[in-house]
Scaffold this active site. Structure first.
Site, short mmCIF file in Angstrom:
data_model
loop_
_atom_site.label_atom_id
_atom_site.label_comp_id
_atom_site.label_asym_id
_atom_site.label_seq_id
_atom_site.Cartn_x
_atom_site.Cartn_y
_atom_site.Cartn_z
CG ASP A 196 -2.28 0.74 0.82
OD1 ASP A 196 -2.82 0.47 -0.28
OD2 ASP A 196 -2.74 1.59 1.60
CD GLU A 229 -2.69 7.70 3.54
OE1 GLU A 229 -3.60 8.43 3.99
OE2 GLU A 229 -2.82 6.98 2.56
CD GLU A 288 -8.88 8.88 -0.57
OE1 GLU A 288 -8.43 7.80 -0.16
OE2 GLU A 288 -8.29 9.98 -0.40
CD GLU A 299 -9.33 -0.20 -3.22
OE1 GLU A 299 -8.93 -0.82 -2.22
OE2 GLU A 299 -8.79 0.86 -3.60
#
Ligand code: HMH
Length: 230
Positions: free
Chosen positions: A55, A96, A149, A219
């Protein structure tokens, strides 16, 4: 008198319409076994570590995608606050990336070069790239952005819900995307997408719906990859 089918109401809240229509695939992305295993405390930590490293690579590709959206919003949006909402998301990504490095160190996950994306991750990043070009449509890209998101927001919020048994050492990760502020940010993105879709042509609508489905598929694959599949 208004023409039939041209009342301007037919594309109202398009995203909710699509979520109802594609409910099972949406649940596949937001209630994936990996997320369920985090929330019931049975998660295999090696899956979490794989996810963390991959990620980080994904988020690095996500930054130029969001940058391209800022350009599109600046050029094309009829509402000036769009750009500020997206800029807020971009600012959060700065933080992040630092968080990923800290978290990776904590878990002993190597983030040093060369970073090696798995095939699923590469495919997802390539899809992002296809939406970054100047020709790519703002309405389509913002719909995809919202979906990307929203999947994380819904997934990680589940891990924080009452009755969940998320391991304490994973709570911070879940907070990052499951917190209320991130939820509000996702609603703002959804509002922007819905507003654009209301005025979209049939061709744009079709492309935006396909982009939404494509995000959901990527995803699901991303979670599968983290569990050691595909
Ligand atoms: C795979 N999807 C993936 N990674 C992320 N960090 C996000 C979405 C952010 O929402």
């Amino acid at each position: 008198m208004e023409e039939k089918g041209k009342t301007g109401m037919e594309n109202e809240r398009m995203i909710d319409t699509w979520l109802r229509k594609h409910r099972l695939i949406y649940l596949g992305a937001t209630r994936h076994p990996l997320i369920l295993s985090i929330s019931d405390g049975t998660v295999d930590i090696s899956s979490f570590k794989t996810w963390l490293g991959q990620d980080y690579i994904f988020v690095r590709a996500f930054v130029p995608f969001v940058a391209s959206l800022i350009v599109k919003a600046w050029k094309e949006s009829d509402v000036s606050s769009d750009m500020e909402v997206i800029l807020g998301g971009m600012a959060a990504l700065n933080d992040e990336l630092e968080w990923f490095k800290k978290e990776a160190f904590k878990w002993g996950v190597q983030l040093s070069e060369p970073l090696v994306p798995q095939k699923v991750n590469k495919d997802y990043c390539r899809f992002l790239e296809s939406l970054m070009s100047q020709e790519a449509n703002y309405t389509v890209a913002i719909t995809a952005f919202w979906a990307i998101e929203a999947v994380y927001q819904e997934s990680f919020a589940l891990c924080l819900a009452d009755g969940s048994r998320t391991p304490p050492e994973l709570k911070e990760t879940c907070q990052r995307w499951g917190n209320e502020g991130f939820g509000k940010y996702c609603s703002s993105l959804k509002d922007i997408a819905d507003r654009r879709l209301k005025k979209a042509s049939d061709d744009e609508l079709k492309k935006a719906e396909v982009a939404l489905l494509t995000v959901l598929e990527h995803e699901v694959e991303f979670w599968n990859m983290s569990r050691g599949g595909s």
